[in-house]
Write a protein that holds these residues in place. Structure first.
Motif, short mmCIF file in Angstrom:
data_model
loop_
_atom_site.label_atom_id
_atom_site.label_comp_id
_atom_site.label_asym_id
_atom_site.label_seq_id
_atom_site.Cartn_x
_atom_site.Cartn_y
_atom_site.Cartn_z
N THR A 1 0.81 -1.21 0.00
CA THR A 1 0.00 0.00 0.00
C THR A 1 0.85 1.27 0.00
O THR A 1 0.51 2.25 -0.67
CB THR A 1 -0.94 0.00 1.22
N GLU A 2 1.98 1.23 0.67
CA GLU A 2 2.83 2.41 0.74
C GLU A 2 3.43 2.78 -0.62
O GLU A 2 3.91 3.89 -0.81
CB GLU A 2 3.95 2.20 1.75
N ASN A 3 3.36 1.82 -1.57
CA ASN A 3 3.94 2.06 -2.90
C ASN A 3 2.90 2.26 -3.99
O ASN A 3 3.26 2.38 -5.17
CB ASN A 3 4.84 0.88 -3.29
N LYS A 4 1.63 2.34 -3.61
CA LYS A 4 0.58 2.37 -4.63
C LYS A 4 0.57 3.64 -5.48
O LYS A 4 -0.03 3.65 -6.57
CB LYS A 4 -0.80 2.19 -3.97
N ASP A 5 1.23 4.70 -5.02
CA ASP A 5 1.27 5.94 -5.79
C ASP A 5 2.65 6.20 -6.39
O ASP A 5 2.90 7.28 -6.95
CB ASP A 5 0.86 7.13 -4.90
N ASP A 6 3.57 5.21 -6.29
CA ASP A 6 4.90 5.37 -6.86
C ASP A 6 4.84 5.34 -8.38
O ASP A 6 3.85 4.91 -8.98
CB ASP A 6 5.82 4.24 -6.37
N GLN A 7 5.93 5.77 -9.00
CA GLN A 7 5.97 5.79 -10.47
C GLN A 7 5.80 4.40 -11.06
O GLN A 7 5.13 4.23 -12.09
CB GLN A 7 7.30 6.41 -10.95
N LEU A 8 6.38 3.39 -10.42
CA LEU A 8 6.22 2.03 -10.92
C LEU A 8 4.75 1.64 -10.95
O LEU A 8 4.28 1.06 -11.94
CB LEU A 8 7.00 1.04 -10.05
N ALA A 9 4.02 1.93 -9.90
CA ALA A 9 2.60 1.60 -9.85
C ALA A 9 1.84 2.30 -10.97
O ALA A 9 1.00 1.70 -11.65
CB ALA A 9 2.02 1.99 -8.49
N LYS A 10 2.15 3.56 -11.19
CA LYS A 10 1.51 4.31 -12.27
C LYS A 10 1.83 3.71 -13.63
O LYS A 10 0.97 3.62 -14.51
CB LYS A 10 1.95 5.78 -12.22
N ASP A 11 3.07 3.28 -13.81
CA ASP A 11 3.48 2.70 -15.09
C ASP A 11 2.82 1.35 -15.32
O ASP A 11 2.43 1.02 -16.46
CB ASP A 11 5.00 2.56 -15.14
#
Length: 275
Positions: A237-247
């Protein structure tokens, strides 16, 4: 002469450090995130989906991607939670939420992907209409997949379920009309593909059907899946807005992804957002 040598040495060091900095930049995405990632899946169709439909497009965005294949449904989430992998693809939302709650993990479903549906298979009958009175049908013995089987049988007009029952938890006790007097035989999901040889009908979840070499398109009927049963790409959940998640979301929403699904994953049910 010493002055010029000193100046030249300093410039050489500066150039070396600049080159190192450039290499570091090449291994990171915007915001300093690493472009070298590891993703996990269970061996089979969803590992294939990663390799054929998702990873090539991530590589076009500059990522270097390693895939780890797991043989059970526990380790992929453990690996995600402890940071060994950055995303996984193998589970539906209900399983993800229950597993995360029971194991005190903070995991998030990033996006839903096309998923192999449960099918009603038979070596006895050629169509749903041919099913005779008193036919036997094997169904999964776990509550979640059993509910899927009963919903599919209702969709095909073979049974009627209590309209007040929750579709996610319906069971045999919620059947108010059994039009063909079907005899239900609950067994472990992994044994369902083989049960086609002994029972008149078998309700086989898509992942087990594919693992046994069954063709989804040979089923008498395929499940009209609720999105809760479709598989998801999951991240911490802490990474859901990271660039990887967006990509990842951008890749899955792309025309290139859908083209591979249509060509390579026939019979897979698409989530509502794709329709």
């Amino acid at each position: 002469m010493k002055k010029w040598l000193t100046t030249g040495f300093i410039l050489l060091i500066i150039g070396f450090l600049a080159a190192c900095g450039s290499n570091d930049d090449n291994s990171s995405s915007e915001g300093g995130e690493s472009k070298e990632i590891t993703v996990g899946a269970t061996a089979g169709p969803y590992s294939d989906m990663l390799k054929k439909a998702i990873i090539p497009n991530l590589e076009e965005k500059g990522y270097t991607v390693k895939v780890i294949e797991f043989s059970d449904y526990i380790q992929p989430n453990n690996a995600l939670d402890n940071g060994d992998i950055q995303a996984n693809l193998f589970q539906h939302t209900i399983y993800l939420e229950n597993f995360a709650k029971e194991n005190n993990m903070d995991l998030t479903a990033l996006i839903t992907v096309p998923t192999a549906p449960m099918g009603i298979y038979s070596n006895t009958f050629d169509s749903i209409e041919d099913i005779t009175d008193g036919a036997t049908i094997t169904i999964p013995n776990d509550p979640t997949n059993a509910a899927r089987a009963f919903n599919t049988l209702q969709d095909e007009g073979l049974i009627v379920l209590d309209e007040n029952a929750d579709p996610l938890t319906v069971s045999e006790k919620d059947i108010v009309e059994n039009k063909k007097n079907l005899e239900f035989q609950p067994i472990e999901a992994g044994q369902l593909p083989r049960s086609v040889e002994s029972a008149d009908l078998a309700a086989v979840p898509g992942n087990f059907a594919l693992a046994a070499g069954m063709d989804l398109l040979t089923a008498l009927a395929l499940e009209e899946m609720l999105d809760s049963y479709r598989n998801v790409v999951a991240v911490k959940t802490e990474n859901k807005d990271d660039q990887l998640a967006k990509d990842i979301v951008e890749v899955v929403e792309s025309d290139a992804f859908e083209k591979v699904i249509d060509e390579e994953f026939q019979g897979f049910g698409k989530p509502e957002w794709m329709n």
